[in-house]
Design a protein around this motif. Structure first.
Motif, mmCIF file in Angstrom:
data_model
loop_
_atom_site.group_PDB
_atom_site.id
_atom_site.type_symbol
_atom_site.label_atom_id
_atom_site.label_comp_id
_atom_site.label_asym_id
_atom_site.label_seq_id
_atom_site.Cartn_x
_atom_site.Cartn_y
_atom_site.Cartn_z
ATOM 1 N N ASN A 1 1.894 -34.509 18.219
ATOM 2 C CA ASN A 1 2.821 -33.564 18.838
ATOM 3 C C ASN A 1 2.476 -32.144 18.391
ATOM 4 N N VAL A 2 2.912 -31.167 19.175
ATOM 5 C CA VAL A 2 2.633 -29.760 18.861
ATOM 6 C C VAL A 2 3.915 -28.955 19.000
ATOM 7 N N ILE A 3 4.239 -28.198 17.968
ATOM 8 C CA ILE A 3 5.344 -27.229 18.014
ATOM 9 C C ILE A 3 4.783 -25.871 17.640
ATOM 10 N N ILE A 4 5.030 -24.877 18.464
ATOM 11 C CA ILE A 4 4.611 -23.498 18.198
ATOM 12 C C ILE A 4 5.870 -22.639 18.123
ATOM 13 N N LEU A 5 6.063 -21.997 17.001
ATOM 14 C CA LEU A 5 7.199 -21.096 16.801
ATOM 15 C C LEU A 5 6.663 -19.705 16.513
ATOM 16 N N GLY A 6 7.017 -18.736 17.348
ATOM 17 C CA GLY A 6 6.505 -17.382 17.209
ATOM 18 C C GLY A 6 7.560 -16.409 16.718
ATOM 19 N N LEU A 7 7.144 -15.482 15.850
ATOM 20 C CA LEU A 7 7.983 -14.389 15.376
ATOM 21 C C LEU A 7 7.395 -13.090 15.898
ATOM 22 N N ASP A 8 8.118 -12.409 16.724
ATOM 23 C CA ASP A 8 7.602 -11.217 17.389
ATOM 24 C C ASP A 8 7.342 -10.091 16.391
ATOM 25 N N ALA A 9 6.251 -9.350 16.630
ATOM 26 C CA ALA A 9 5.952 -8.102 15.921
ATOM 27 C C ALA A 9 5.945 -8.251 14.406
ATOM 28 N N THR A 10 5.313 -9.309 13.901
ATOM 29 C CA THR A 10 5.235 -9.542 12.460
ATOM 30 C C THR A 10 3.774 -9.677 12.066
ATOM 31 N N SER B 1 12.262 -5.065 16.491
ATOM 32 C CA SER B 1 12.539 -3.634 16.344
ATOM 33 C C SER B 1 12.754 -3.205 14.904
ATOM 34 N N SER B 2 12.395 -4.030 13.959
ATOM 35 C CA SER B 2 12.599 -3.678 12.556
ATOM 36 C C SER B 2 11.479 -4.242 11.698
ATOM 37 N N LEU B 3 11.014 -3.418 10.763
ATOM 38 C CA LEU B 3 9.970 -3.856 9.842
ATOM 39 C C LEU B 3 10.522 -4.798 8.776
ATOM 40 N N ASN B 4 11.797 -4.627 8.416
ATOM 41 C CA ASN B 4 12.364 -5.351 7.280
ATOM 42 C C ASN B 4 13.382 -6.425 7.652
ATOM 43 N N GLN B 5 13.940 -6.361 8.846
ATOM 44 C CA GLN B 5 15.062 -7.216 9.204
ATOM 45 C C GLN B 5 14.704 -8.694 9.243
ATOM 46 N N GLY B 6 13.426 -9.001 9.444
ATOM 47 C CA GLY B 6 13.006 -10.391 9.483
ATOM 48 C C GLY B 6 13.230 -11.118 8.178
ATOM 49 N N ALA B 7 13.455 -10.377 7.073
ATOM 50 C CA ALA B 7 13.714 -11.007 5.781
ATOM 51 C C ALA B 7 14.958 -11.883 5.828
ATOM 52 N N ARG C 1 4.966 -2.387 15.952
ATOM 53 C CA ARG C 1 4.336 -1.456 16.892
ATOM 54 C C ARG C 1 5.020 -0.102 16.970
ATOM 55 N N PHE C 2 6.211 0.059 16.412
ATOM 56 C CA PHE C 2 6.941 1.315 16.562
ATOM 57 C C PHE C 2 7.412 1.823 15.202
ATOM 58 N N GLY C 3 7.706 3.107 15.153
ATOM 59 C CA GLY C 3 8.301 3.670 13.952
ATOM 60 C C GLY C 3 7.304 4.332 13.035
ATOM 61 N N GLY C 4 7.834 4.790 11.878
ATOM 62 C CA GLY C 4 7.040 5.599 10.971
ATOM 63 C C GLY C 4 5.828 4.896 10.405
ATOM 64 N N ASN D 1 0.822 -1.205 0.000
ATOM 65 C CA ASN D 1 0.000 0.000 0.000
ATOM 66 C C ASN D 1 0.857 1.256 0.000
ATOM 67 N N GLU D 2 0.198 2.373 -0.182
ATOM 68 C CA GLU D 2 0.900 3.647 -0.307
ATOM 69 C C GLU D 2 1.636 4.047 0.962
ATOM 70 N N ASP D 3 1.156 3.587 2.120
ATOM 71 C CA ASP D 3 1.800 3.971 3.379
ATOM 72 C C ASP D 3 3.086 3.205 3.640
ATOM 73 N N VAL D 4 3.141 1.934 3.221
ATOM 74 C CA VAL D 4 4.286 1.090 3.576
ATOM 75 C C VAL D 4 5.453 1.261 2.615
ATOM 76 N N LYS D 5 5.209 1.672 1.394
ATOM 77 C CA LYS D 5 6.274 1.724 0.382
ATOM 78 C C LYS D 5 7.491 2.539 0.821
ATOM 79 N N PRO D 6 7.327 3.700 1.461
ATOM 80 C CA PRO D 6 8.522 4.457 1.860
ATOM 81 C C PRO D 6 9.372 3.760 2.915
ATOM 82 N N TYR D 7 8.823 2.770 3.590
ATOM 83 C CA TYR D 7 9.544 2.136 4.694
ATOM 84 C C TYR D 7 10.119 0.764 4.333
ATOM 85 N N LEU D 8 9.876 0.300 3.123
ATOM 86 C CA LEU D 8 10.405 -0.993 2.709
ATOM 87 C C LEU D 8 11.821 -0.827 2.181
#
Length: 734
Positions: free
Chosen positions: A268-277, A447-453, A486-489, A168-175
């Motif tokens: 069996n159950v495995i739960i793997l969480g990625l914070d703030a994604t 703490s990063s929108l893109n670092q999870g890549a 949750r944080f940033g522009g 979307n138009e809002d996210v493009k400047p931050y990618l």
């Protein structure tokens, strides 16, 4: 149906008001005569004032498709005139009126269906499908995924889902593309640990670091009493040492399993969480993992999962305990001095059934249960990683990213977590023991929108590892998050606010599971694609995995579904193996209005409206009331309005109308802190919502709906206070 259509055709033709002699074409005569045993010739007669059209007695029966002997049965359709049988003029008029009415209604209904989507879209721009036909990966490549249609309109859902383009138009400047992380001593790993507890020397330490004393043994047996080990490098001259690596062990101790009266099906159950994604950001930055999950493993993703709390703790606690934030507060869990040992975590239920349990996070400083919280007195699970991560953060060299340690010695901290998960799973599988494992990764995504890549290839190889070893044949693997960024522009934009409320969860079921419980899986897929879902549902679904024989067989699903349908009030918690009602809303599913993704109104572009400044000043005053509790905190002033959104309230008023709520984000000075809150105008005119809904009210008296949220990091600005609730708002006086 075919004969009935021909009958209507015949009646319609006979009712046409011909005013001159007319001869039917031969092909028409053939068509009208085809229903009789013998082809007959049809002659037309001059139009008369008494009758629209007349035929000889035998001829009319051929047109009506009735045989001669059934003439008396159709006398209501005809009147007799000597040797002629004719269609009644009154009857022809009635037939034409009825047919015309039916045709008109068909046109109206079709028009409404075609235009409804357009009208709703044009007027409010909500309740539309989530656009993800072409998902752009982090490197700009496109990957095709499924399309979510506008099921609000098609299925009359109570929740209007938001329309959000993945780019979307809002996210493009931050990618942006993040550089790979280079860890200290990367590609120079000296040791690794085998799942059986042996320390394996990969290479000669003295060839890598001359300070190290050579370890002659290639394999070192680690005693079973050791839960963790740390490896130090000793300087021969100074006799000083430094830590170079640390490992968590996977020794399995004998446990007494409960005796079951009858054999039970277990998974069996495995739960793997990625914070703030968020759901969309997961698709943006991890397209390879996403494709492997959906295409190869046939994983099912919850497309409309709605968070119920601001940060990690309330959402994870709901997923693991089933309790809401108010219920947590009533039990004192938000008190920093209280421990979590008595909480009814889902892993305790699994432990009672003989499962081995695991809890691991890749960071200790901001861990889910340890950040500004007391944590646990006793080890909460059979295998617990926190004691090791505390030492790793303190003693191992790291490459810090976004103020967090991205590495523990020679490898990324997230990779250390995943390696431990692999070793434990191998140990459990080798011993034939059932397990429940819960992991949470924060180091790259918090703490990063893109670092999870950077994790995309790592996660892809992890799922491939599980699949290639057939460990997924008896395991439900859940990849999930707690909320969006949750944080940033980007967070302070219209679409960023919506994404923040939409975490993700992908469930991977074994093939036999799908075959054994087809209705449960069908319901799960329906709920995942077209229903509002919550962490309350997540918890209830996990409980069903603990007792498959009771919860998921076809007769049980049928009886549970009937019971659900007979319930007058929609339950807050519903297993996703059951059909979630279309009437589900945030209100009846335990989602606070401030976090609800339903009923979002169009983006406001004019931020200079009086109503917005009135709400912004009100928010500033409320913050100053909070910081006034401590004289070390500065009074704040409004610097600017960052963004503002609108939402339709789910509450129905006395006059059956629905009020609208304002969400406003402001920036204050000093410190340029950004805060967000949802407000209700107590003097709202409560008119019908229109495109200019923000300009409707002339009188304003505000009331907060939910808590104030800090949308950027406070850093060291609140160094003078210790109270966590005050740290969010305080800018310490210099």
């Amino acid at each position: 149906m075919k004969n009935f259509t021909k009958l209507l055709l015949a009646i319609f033709i006979n009712c046409l008001p011909f005013r001159k002699r007319h001869k039917y074409p031969d092909d028409t005569i053939k068509k009208l005569s085809s229903l009789t045993q013998k082809r007959r010739k049809l002659r037309s007669y001059r139009y008369s004032t008494n009758y629209r059209y007349s035929h000889r007695r035998n001829k009319i029966l051929t047109v009506s498709s009735y045989p001669d002997e059934s003439y008396t049965d159709i006398s209501k359709y005809y009147v007799h005139s000597d040797d002629k049988v004719v269609l009644s003029k009154r009857y022809c008029t009635s037939v034409l009126v009825v047919l015309g009415t039916i045709l008109a209604w068909v046109v109206i209904i079709v028009t409404q269906l075609l235009l409804k989507d357009y009208l709703v879209t044009k007027k409010f721009d909500f309740g539309i499908r989530l656009h993800d036909e072409e998902i752009a990966s982090h490197d700009g490549k496109e990957n095709h995924t499924s399309v979510l249609e506008d099921y609000k309109i098609q299925e009359n859902l109570a929740c209007n889902f938001p329309k959000v383009d993945i780019n979307n138009e809002d996210v493009k400047p931050y990618l942006k593309t993040e550089d790979n992380i280079t860890c200290p001593l990367e590609n120079q790993e000296i040791f690794e640990v085998h799942y059986n507890g042996n320390l394996i020397r990969l290479r000669d330490p003295s060839n890598i670091n001359p300070k190290c004393i050579k370890i002659k043994k290639r394999v070192t047996k680690i005693p079973h009493s050791f839960d963790y080990i740390a490896i130090r490098c000793l300087n021969r001259k100074t006799r000083k040492s430094e830590y170079v690596d640390m490992f968590a062990m996977t020794h399995l101790k004998e446990v007494s399993l409960p005796t079951a009266l009858t054999p039970r099906q277990k998974v069996n159950v495995i739960i793997l969480g990625l914070d703030a994604t968020s759901n969309l950001n997961f698709k943006r930055i991890m397209p390879k993992t996403m494709k492997y999950l959906t295409k190869t493993l046939s994983s099912i993703g919850l497309q409309w999962l709605n968070k119920n709390g601001d940060n990690t703790l309330p959402n994870v606690m709901t997923a693991l305990t089933g309790y809401s934030v108010p219920e947590m507060r009533s039990r004192g869990w938000e008190d920093p001095s209280n421990y979590f040992d008595e909480c009814p975590f889902i892993w305790k239920r699994f432990a009672k059934e003989g499962y081995r349990t695991v809890l691991g996070e890749d960071l200790a400083g901001i861990s889910t249960f340890g950040y500004n919280k007391a944590g646990f007195i006793d080890k909460p699970t059979d295998f617990y990683l926190r004691p090791l991560t505390l030492i790793q953060e303190k003693h191992l060299k790291s490459n810090w990213r976004s103020h967090l340690p991205a590495c523990f010695g020679p490898r990324m901290s997230s990779v250390s977590l995943l390696n431990w998960m692999k070793r434990l799973t191998t140990a459990f599988e080798e011993k034939g023991q059932n397990y429940f494992q819960f992991y949470w990764s924060m180091s790259l995504t918090h703490s990063s929108l893109n670092q999870g890549a950077i994790l995309d290839d790592v996660l892809l190889s992890t799922f491939q590892w599980f699949n290639n070893r057939n460990y997924l044949n008896n395991t439900v693997f859940i990849l999930m998050s707690d909320h969006g960024f949750r944080f940033g522009g980007y967070r302070n934009t219209y679409f960023g606010d919506i994404e923040n409320k939409m975490p993700f969860a992908y469930f991977t079921f074994p093939p036999w599971f799908r075959q054994m419980y087809p209705t449960a899986i069908k319901n799960f897929q329906q709920n995942a694609d077209h229903r509002l879902t919550t962490f309350f549902d997540f918890h209830r679904t996990t409980k069903d995995l603990l007792d498959l024989d009771w919860a998921l067989p076809e007769p049980r699903i049928e009886s549970r579904t009937k019971k659900l349908n007979l319930t007058k009030k929609v339950p807050k918690s519903i297993s996703l193996f059951l059909p979630v009602p279309k009437s589900r809303t945030c209100q009846n599913s335990g989602i606070p209005q401030g976090y609800c993704i339903c009923n979002a109104l169009p983006k406001l572009k004019n931020l200079q409206l009086p109503v917005l400044y009135s709400s912004a000043n009100f928010l500033t005053d409320q913050i100053n009331k909070i910081v006034s509790r401590n004289p070390r905190c500065s009074q704040l002033i409004l610097k600017k309005i960052v963004t503002a959104n609108g939402f339709l309230s789910e509450d129905t008023l006395v006059d059956k109308s629905r009020e609208y709520l304002h969400s406003v984000t402001i920036m204050t000075d000093p410190g340029e802190a950004t805060f967000e809150v949802m407000l209700r105008n107590m003097k709202s005119t409560r008119q019908e919502v229109k495109d200019d809904y923000a300009q409707m009210d002339t009188e304003m008296e505000w009331e907060m709906v939910g808590d104030i949220t800090r949308t950027n990091s406070y850093g060291n600005h609140s160094f003078c206070v210790k109270e966590e609730a005050l740290k969010l708002f305080c800018f310490c006086k210099m």
